[in-house]
Write a protein that holds these residues in place. Structure first.
Motif, PDB file in Angstrom:
ATOM      1  N   ALA A  73       0.818  -1.209   0.000  1.00 56.82           N
ATOM      2  CA  ALA A  73       0.000   0.000   0.000  1.00 56.82           C
ATOM      3  C   ALA A  73       0.852   1.260   0.000  1.00 56.82           C
ATOM      4  CB  ALA A  73      -0.945  -0.006   1.203  1.00 56.82           C
ATOM      5  N   ARG A  74       1.989   1.243   0.707  1.00 54.85           N
ATOM      6  CA  ARG A  74       2.850   2.423   0.740  1.00 54.85           C
ATOM      7  C   ARG A  74       3.429   2.725  -0.645  1.00 54.85           C
ATOM      8  NH1 ARG A  74       4.348   0.458   5.986  1.00 54.85           N
ATOM      9  NH2 ARG A  74       6.147  -0.672   5.140  1.00 54.85           N
ATOM     10  N   VAL A  75       3.850   1.679  -1.344  1.00 57.41           N
ATOM     11  CA  VAL A  75       4.352   1.878  -2.712  1.00 57.41           C
ATOM     12  C   VAL A  75       3.233   2.402  -3.604  1.00 57.41           C
ATOM     13  CG1 VAL A  75       5.278   0.709  -4.743  1.00 57.41           C
ATOM     14  CG2 VAL A  75       6.162   0.145  -2.479  1.00 57.41           C
ATOM     15  N   ALA A  76       2.057   1.811  -3.485  1.00 57.89           N
ATOM     16  CA  ALA A  76       0.923   2.231  -4.315  1.00 57.89           C
ATOM     17  C   ALA A  76       0.531   3.679  -4.033  1.00 57.89           C
ATOM     18  CB  ALA A  76      -0.266   1.309  -4.075  1.00 57.89           C
ATOM     19  N   ALA A  77       0.588   4.081  -2.767  1.00 58.08           N
ATOM     20  CA  ALA A  77       0.213   5.451  -2.415  1.00 58.08           C
ATOM     21  C   ALA A  77       1.120   6.463  -3.105  1.00 58.08           C
ATOM     22  CB  ALA A  77       0.271   5.631  -0.900  1.00 58.08           C
ATOM     23  N   ARG A  78       2.411   6.161  -3.183  1.00 60.12           N
ATOM     24  CA  ARG A  78       3.329   7.073  -3.883  1.00 60.12           C
ATOM     25  C   ARG A  78       3.008   7.135  -5.383  1.00 60.12           C
ATOM     26  NH1 ARG A  78       7.082   4.548  -0.317  1.00 60.12           N
ATOM     27  NH2 ARG A  78       7.875   3.200  -1.981  1.00 60.12           N
ATOM     28  N   LEU A  79       2.631   6.011  -5.950  1.00 60.03           N
ATOM     29  CA  LEU A  79       2.282   5.994  -7.375  1.00 60.03           C
ATOM     30  C   LEU A  79       0.998   6.776  -7.638  1.00 60.03           C
ATOM     31  CD1 LEU A  79       3.087   2.257  -8.196  1.00 60.03           C
ATOM     32  CD2 LEU A  79       4.315   4.265  -9.048  1.00 60.03           C
ATOM     33  N   VAL A  80       0.027   6.630  -6.744  1.00 58.65           N
ATOM     34  CA  VAL A  80      -1.208   7.406  -6.888  1.00 58.65           C
ATOM     35  C   VAL A  80      -0.890   8.894  -6.833  1.00 58.65           C
ATOM     36  CG1 VAL A  80      -3.425   7.991  -5.826  1.00 58.65           C
ATOM     37  CG2 VAL A  80      -2.709   5.602  -5.969  1.00 58.65           C
ATOM     38  N   SER A  81      -0.050   9.281  -5.882  1.00 54.34           N
ATOM     39  CA  SER A  81       0.311  10.693  -5.742  1.00 54.34           C
ATOM     40  C   SER A  81       1.025  11.212  -6.988  1.00 54.34           C
ATOM     41  CB  SER A  81       1.197  10.878  -4.508  1.00 54.34           C
ATOM     42  OG  SER A  81       1.527  12.243  -4.332  1.00 54.34           O
ATOM     43  N   SER A  82       1.925  10.411  -7.538  1.00 59.14           N
ATOM     44  CA  SER A  82       2.654  10.866  -8.726  1.00 59.14           C
ATOM     45  C   SER A  82       1.736  10.969  -9.939  1.00 59.14           C
ATOM     46  CB  SER A  82       3.814   9.916  -9.030  1.00 59.14           C
ATOM     47  OG  SER A  82       3.339   8.636  -9.415  1.00 59.14           O
ATOM     48  N   SER A  83       0.641  10.183  -9.951  1.00 63.40           N
ATOM     49  CA  SER A  83      -0.292  10.212 -11.083  1.00 63.40           C
ATOM     50  C   SER A  83      -1.350  11.298 -10.936  1.00 63.40           C
ATOM     51  CB  SER A  83      -0.988   8.852 -11.223  1.00 63.40           C
ATOM     52  OG  SER A  83      -0.055   7.829 -11.489  1.00 63.40           O
ATOM     53  N   ALA A  84      -1.594  11.753  -9.699  1.00 63.90           N
ATOM     54  CA  ALA A  84      -2.619  12.775  -9.475  1.00 63.90           C
ATOM     55  C   ALA A  84      -2.236  14.065 -10.183  1.00 63.90           C
ATOM     56  CB  ALA A  84      -2.791  13.025  -7.982  1.00 63.90           C
ATOM     57  N   ASP A  85      -3.214  14.659 -10.851  1.00 66.90           N
ATOM     58  CA  ASP A  85      -2.935  15.866 -11.625  1.00 66.90           C
ATOM     59  C   ASP A  85      -4.162  16.759 -11.635  1.00 66.90           C
ATOM     60  OD1 ASP A  85      -1.515  17.632 -13.146  1.00 66.90           O
ATOM     61  OD2 ASP A  85      -1.213  16.297 -14.857  1.00 66.90           O
ATOM     62  N   SER A  86      -3.971  18.010 -12.019  1.00 63.22           N
ATOM     63  CA  SER A  86      -5.085  18.945 -12.103  1.00 63.22           C
ATOM     64  C   SER A  86      -6.090  18.471 -13.156  1.00 63.22           C
ATOM     65  CB  SER A  86      -4.575  20.339 -12.465  1.00 63.22           C
ATOM     66  OG  SER A  86      -3.733  20.836 -11.436  1.00 63.22           O
ATOM     67  N   LYS A  87      -7.366  18.707 -12.856  1.00 62.58           N
ATOM     68  CA  LYS A  87      -8.487  18.362 -13.734  1.00 62.58           C
ATOM     69  C   LYS A  87      -8.665  16.861 -13.937  1.00 62.58           C
ATOM     70  CE  LYS A  87      -8.349  22.746 -16.271  1.00 62.58           C
ATOM     71  NZ  LYS A  87      -9.504  23.292 -15.510  1.00 62.58           N
ATOM     72  N   LEU A  88      -8.017  16.067 -13.109  1.00 63.33           N
ATOM     73  CA  LEU A  88      -8.144  14.616 -13.207  1.00 63.33           C
ATOM     74  C   LEU A  88      -9.271  14.135 -12.298  1.00 63.33           C
ATOM     75  CD1 LEU A  88      -6.909  11.847 -14.184  1.00 63.33           C
ATOM     76  CD2 LEU A  88      -5.572  11.889 -12.061  1.00 63.33           C
ATOM     77  N   THR A  89     -10.065  13.198 -12.796  1.00 60.92           N
ATOM     78  CA  THR A  89     -11.060  12.523 -11.970  1.00 60.92           C
ATOM     79  C   THR A  89     -10.510  11.159 -11.582  1.00 60.92           C
ATOM     80  OG1 THR A  89     -12.935  13.657 -13.007  1.00 60.92           O
ATOM     81  CG2 THR A  89     -13.399  11.586 -11.872  1.00 60.92           C
ATOM     82  N   ILE A  90     -10.397  10.930 -10.268  1.00 58.61           N
ATOM     83  CA  ILE A  90      -9.865   9.679  -9.740  1.00 58.61           C
ATOM     84  C   ILE A  90     -11.027   8.831  -9.247  1.00 58.61           C
ATOM     85  CG2 ILE A  90      -8.330   8.614  -8.044  1.00 58.61           C
ATOM     86  CD1 ILE A  90      -6.824  11.289  -7.920  1.00 58.61           C
ATOM     87  N   GLY A  91     -11.198   7.678  -9.838  1.00 58.99           N
ATOM     88  CA  GLY A  91     -12.203   6.729  -9.377  1.00 58.99           C
ATOM     89  C   GLY A  91     -11.619   5.846  -8.293  1.00 58.99           C
ATOM     90  N   VAL A  92     -12.357   5.679  -7.192  1.00 57.01           N
ATOM     91  CA  VAL A  92     -11.870   4.902  -6.053  1.00 57.01           C
ATOM     92  C   VAL A  92     -12.869   3.796  -5.750  1.00 57.01           C
ATOM     93  CG1 VAL A  92     -11.304   4.957  -3.599  1.00 57.01           C
ATOM     94  CG2 VAL A  92     -10.624   6.856  -5.078  1.00 57.01           C
ATOM     95  N   ALA A  93     -12.399   2.560  -5.785  1.00 57.03           N
ATOM     96  CA  ALA A  93     -13.211   1.408  -5.403  1.00 57.03           C
ATOM     97  C   ALA A  93     -12.823   1.012  -3.990  1.00 57.03           C
ATOM     98  CB  ALA A  93     -12.985   0.248  -6.372  1.00 57.03           C
ATOM     99  N   TRP A  94     -13.732   1.163  -3.040  1.00 63.95           N
ATOM    100  CA  TRP A  94     -13.394   0.945  -1.638  1.00 63.95           C
ATOM    101  C   TRP A  94     -13.035  -0.525  -1.383  1.00 63.95           C
ATOM    102  CZ3 TRP A  94     -16.446  -2.795   0.332  1.00 63.95           C
ATOM    103  CH2 TRP A  94     -17.738  -2.938  -0.176  1.00 63.95           C
ATOM    104  N   GLY A  95     -12.311  -0.739  -0.301  1.00 64.05           N
ATOM    105  CA  GLY A  95     -11.900  -2.076   0.097  1.00 64.05           C
ATOM    106  C   GLY A  95     -10.744  -1.983   1.068  1.00 64.05           C
ATOM    107  N   ALA A  96     -10.334  -3.111   1.642  1.00 62.83           N
ATOM    108  CA  ALA A  96      -9.273  -3.118   2.649  1.00 62.83           C
ATOM    109  C   ALA A  96      -7.961  -2.605   2.072  1.00 62.83           C
ATOM    110  CB  ALA A  96      -9.098  -4.534   3.198  1.00 62.83           C
ATOM    111  N   THR A  97      -7.652  -2.987   0.835  1.00 66.40           N
ATOM    112  CA  THR A  97      -6.389  -2.559   0.217  1.00 66.40           C
ATOM    113  C   THR A  97      -6.390  -1.062  -0.044  1.00 66.40           C
ATOM    114  OG1 THR A  97      -6.092  -4.734  -0.802  1.00 66.40           O
ATOM    115  CG2 THR A  97      -4.855  -2.894  -1.755  1.00 66.40           C
ATOM    116  N   VAL A  98      -7.470  -0.549  -0.604  1.00 68.73           N
ATOM    117  CA  VAL A  98      -7.537   0.879  -0.922  1.00 68.73           C
ATOM    118  C   VAL A  98      -7.587   1.702   0.367  1.00 68.73           C
ATOM    119  CG1 VAL A  98      -8.824   2.677  -2.146  1.00 68.73           C
ATOM    120  CG2 VAL A  98      -8.580   0.415  -3.160  1.00 68.73           C
ATOM    121  N   SER A  99      -8.176   1.153   1.425  1.00 69.73           N
ATOM    122  CA  SER A  99      -8.135   1.839   2.723  1.00 69.73           C
ATOM    123  C   SER A  99      -6.699   2.003   3.200  1.00 69.73           C
ATOM    124  CB  SER A  99      -8.937   1.049   3.763  1.00 69.73           C
ATOM    125  OG  SER A  99     -10.305   1.057   3.462  1.00 69.73           O
TER     126      SER A  99
END
Length: 303
Positions: A73-99
């Motif tokens: 999850a820590r590695v994934a969180a950094r990747l999510v942050s690096s991919s986040a950008d202005s005007k981007l819509t991020i879809g989130v599917a809840w679950g234990a991993t995404v939490s």
């Protein structure tokens, strides 16, 4: 050299001279086998076999599944942050991993970004809104993004109720945001995971639903849409009642980051890869080895 000198009862300098002589004459070669190189080879293999960008997270052999989940999850969180950008819509599917990812997200300032919940979280036992709301809130705060919850059941009792609700304007607004997502962040639910998937442990499935999961040959789900080991999802009755996006819709999202850990999710992962659900994958090293070792296994129980 100190250890050798102690064992042989000679001086360290004698060991150094002997090693130098042995290397110069070709008697001894010293080679370092980098674990990173081995992971790189596996990452390339995932790319070749499945057409995904893989990030394999090292995990000690004695690590528990919970520890592996946190590392992944820590590695994934950094990747999510690096991919986040202005005007981007991020879809989130809840679950234990995404939490777990949400708990580790670093802050990053972007503008006019949106976070949309991809599947409902309400179930017969709890509203589910607090759980999903906290998860979405962490994503929203990390990127200063507008948050769009989806306050509908995870699984409807009746498919007709779902179809009627999907005609409501307030629901259609969220569905439109889901279809416009440029990044999807999701884990994989599994009926046999050692760290119980929230869809199976949180009161979302009754005994009849669990029987349907077994009868349909289900190995996992993406945003509460269920699939088999061969990647198929046709004829699975639960999907008619699911609030999650159809897998065809998932496959149209440009960037799909799947995060999964634990060797008990091997078939769950292989089914998702067969379905083409991910463009980018974060997984722990033991699971990566298991998946590559069993990718050619015959598929049983598919419909």
């Amino acid at each position: 050299m100190d250890a050798i000198a102690t064992e042989m009862r000679v001086s360290r300098s004698s060991v150094s001279r002997l090693l130098t002589l042995a290397r110069d004459t070709g008697l001894v070669e010293i080679t370092v086998h980098s674990p990173r190189a081995a992971r790189s080879d596996m990452e390339e293999e995932f790319s070749r076999r499945f057409g995904v960008t893989a990030h394999i997270v090292p995990a000690p052999e004695r690590a528990t599944d919970l520890e592996r989940l946190e590392r992944t999850a820590r590695v994934a969180a950094r990747l999510v942050s690096s991919s986040a950008d202005s005007k981007l819509t991020i879809g989130v599917a809840w679950g234990a991993t995404v939490s777990a990812i949400a708990r580790n997200l670093p802050r990053k300032t972007v503008h006019d970004a949106h976070v949309v919940q991809m599947n409902g979280a309400v179930n017969p036992q709890t509203a589910g809104v607090t759980y999903a709301g906290e998860l979405l809130g962490r994503f929203g705060r990390a990127f200063n993004a507008a948050v769009h919850p989806f306050p509908v059941p995870a699984l409807f009792d009746n498919p007709d109720t779902k179809r009627a609700m999907w005609r409501e304007r307030s629901v259609r607004r969220v569905l439109d945001l889901q279809r416009g997502a440029g990044l999807l962040v999701f884990g994989l639910g599994s009926p046999r995971a050692e760290v119980a998937s929230h869809i199976y442990s949180g009161g979302y499935l009754d005994e009849h639903d669990l029987a349907a999961v077994a009868d349909s040959g289900v190995v996992g789900d993406c945003a509460t849409v269920f699939y088999r080991r061969d990647g198929s999802d046709d004829g699975i009755s639960l999907n008619e009642r699911s609030s999650g996006p159809p897998l065809d819709q998932v496959r149209h999202i440009p960037h799909r980051l799947c995060v999964v850990s634990g060797t008990s999710k091997r078939d769950t992962l292989l089914g998702s890869l067969a379905a083409g659900l991910a463009t980018e994958l974060v997984l722990d090293e033991p699971l990566a080895r298991e998946a590559l070792d069993h990718v050619g296994d015959p598929v049983r129980g598919s419909h």
